[in-house]
Design a protein around this motif. Structure first.
Motif, PDB file in Angstrom:
ATOM      1  N   LEU A  17       0.776  -1.889   0.000  1.00  0.00           N
ATOM      2  CA  LEU A  17       0.137  -0.046  -0.153  1.00  0.00           C
ATOM      3  C   LEU A  17       1.149   1.357  -0.101  1.00  0.00           C
ATOM      4  O   LEU A  17       2.498   1.146   0.738  1.00  0.00           O
ATOM      5  N   PRO A  18       0.249   2.574  -0.429  1.00  0.00           N
ATOM      6  CA  PRO A  18       0.979   3.882  -0.330  1.00  0.00           C
ATOM      7  C   PRO A  18       1.371   3.868   1.053  1.00  0.00           C
ATOM      8  O   PRO A  18       1.193   3.757   2.208  1.00  0.00           O
ATOM      9  N   ALA A  19       2.481   4.344   0.618  1.00  0.00           N
ATOM     10  CA  ALA A  19       3.707   4.622   2.462  1.00  0.00           C
ATOM     11  C   ALA A  19       3.122   6.197   2.839  1.00  0.00           C
ATOM     12  O   ALA A  19       2.651   6.693   2.121  1.00  0.00           O
ATOM     13  N   GLY A  20       3.253   6.099   4.227  1.00  0.00           N
ATOM     14  CA  GLY A  20       2.576   6.691   5.325  1.00  0.00           C
ATOM     15  C   GLY A  20       0.758   6.909   5.221  1.00  0.00           C
ATOM     16  O   GLY A  20       0.076   7.842   5.284  1.00  0.00           O
ATOM     17  N   ALA A  21       0.376   5.426   4.620  1.00  0.00           N
ATOM     18  CA  ALA A  21      -0.907   6.373   4.393  1.00  0.00           C
ATOM     19  C   ALA A  21      -2.424   6.266   5.614  1.00  0.00           C
ATOM     20  O   ALA A  21      -2.901   6.577   5.714  1.00  0.00           O
ATOM     21  N   ILE A  58      -3.319  -7.167 -11.715  1.00  0.00           N
ATOM     22  CA  ILE A  58      -2.739  -5.501 -11.446  1.00  0.00           C
ATOM     23  C   ILE A  58      -1.172  -4.842 -11.614  1.00  0.00           C
ATOM     24  O   ILE A  58      -0.778  -4.446 -11.935  1.00  0.00           O
ATOM     25  N   VAL A  59      -1.038  -4.683  -9.999  1.00  0.00           N
ATOM     26  CA  VAL A  59      -0.206  -3.794  -9.539  1.00  0.00           C
ATOM     27  C   VAL A  59       1.244  -4.402 -10.415  1.00  0.00           C
ATOM     28  O   VAL A  59       1.510  -5.815 -10.293  1.00  0.00           O
ATOM     29  N   GLY A  60       2.107  -3.279 -10.863  1.00  0.00           N
ATOM     30  CA  GLY A  60       3.281  -4.020 -11.488  1.00  0.00           C
ATOM     31  C   GLY A  60       3.279  -4.212 -12.744  1.00  0.00           C
ATOM     32  O   GLY A  60       3.761  -3.962 -13.695  1.00  0.00           O
ATOM     33  N   SER A  61       1.298  -4.039 -13.181  1.00  0.00           N
ATOM     34  CA  SER A  61       1.370  -3.969 -14.713  1.00  0.00           C
ATOM     35  C   SER A  61       1.584  -2.782 -15.573  1.00  0.00           C
ATOM     36  O   SER A  61       1.276  -1.775 -14.347  1.00  0.00           O
ATOM     37  N   SER A  86       0.982   1.106  -9.588  1.00  0.00           N
ATOM     38  CA  SER A  86       1.699   0.805  -8.253  1.00  0.00           C
ATOM     39  C   SER A  86       0.398   0.895  -7.401  1.00  0.00           C
ATOM     40  O   SER A  86      -0.913   1.441  -7.808  1.00  0.00           O
ATOM     41  N   SER A  87       0.454  -0.092  -6.063  1.00  0.00           N
ATOM     42  CA  SER A  87      -0.530   0.519  -5.144  1.00  0.00           C
ATOM     43  C   SER A  87      -0.302   1.918  -4.951  1.00  0.00           C
ATOM     44  O   SER A  87      -2.150   2.584  -4.749  1.00  0.00           O
ATOM     45  N   ALA A  88       0.378   3.091  -5.404  1.00  0.00           N
ATOM     46  CA  ALA A  88       0.056   3.646  -4.815  1.00  0.00           C
ATOM     47  C   ALA A  88      -1.392   4.943  -6.237  1.00  0.00           C
ATOM     48  O   ALA A  88      -1.887   5.696  -5.136  1.00  0.00           O
ATOM     49  N   ASN A  89      -0.806   4.969  -7.455  1.00  0.00           N
ATOM     50  CA  ASN A  89      -1.374   5.287  -8.014  1.00  0.00           C
ATOM     51  C   ASN A  89      -2.264   4.399  -8.627  1.00  0.00           C
ATOM     52  O   ASN A  89      -3.795   5.176  -8.289  1.00  0.00           O
ATOM     53  N   LEU A  90      -2.854   3.493  -7.821  1.00  0.00           N
ATOM     54  CA  LEU A  90      -4.065   2.944  -7.926  1.00  0.00           C
ATOM     55  C   LEU A  90      -4.917   3.188  -6.860  1.00  0.00           C
ATOM     56  O   LEU A  90      -6.573   2.946  -6.918  1.00  0.00           O
TER      57      LEU A  90
END
Length: 129
Positions: A17-21, A58-61, A86-90
């Motif tokens: 997941l996005p860092a610091g979420a 999906i992540v990484g694709s 990435s998890s962050a942009n998703l």
């Protein structure tokens, strides 16, 4: 869709997941939230495109990579510009798909075919978990 539980399919599927979420992540809660998504998306072995593309791996694709899915011109442009999920942009995309593409492409006319918005940050975190 294969008859595995959604939680089983989510574990390891979408990555970190996005860092610091700052939200606790729960794949089981994400499973419940993802039920809103199954009208358009499928996961797992044998998944097929619906109104939205298959989300398995999906992540990484690269964006726009689901075979035989007809993406919007803006999503194709984002893919051509190198967007990799990435998890962050998703996390950001799920909040406002069209808004995300407009920022990513620096194009105020960019549009996503996905009109659904998952506005609650905790819900997005759990779906990604």
């Amino acid at each position: 869709m294969k008859t595995l539980g959604l939680t089983t399919m989510f574990v390891g599927l979408l990555g970190g997941l996005p860092a610091g979420a700052g939200y606790a992540q729960s794949a089981s809660e994400g499973e419940q939230i993802f039920r809103k998504c199954v009208a358009c998306h499928q996961l797992g072995d044998g998944a097929k495109n619906r109104a939205g593309p298959v989300l398995t791996g999906i992540v990484g694709s690269a964006a726009g990579a689901a075979e035989s899915f007809r993406y919007s011109a803006s999503l194709r442009a984002a893919a051509d510009a190198g967007l990799v999920w990435s998890s962050a942009n998703l996390f950001e995309y799920l909040a406002d798909p069209t808004g995300f593409l407009r920022l990513f492409l620096d194009d105020p006319k960019a549009r996503s075919k996905m009109s659904f918005k998952l506005r609650q940050a905790a819900f997005r975190q759990n779906v990604i978990a």
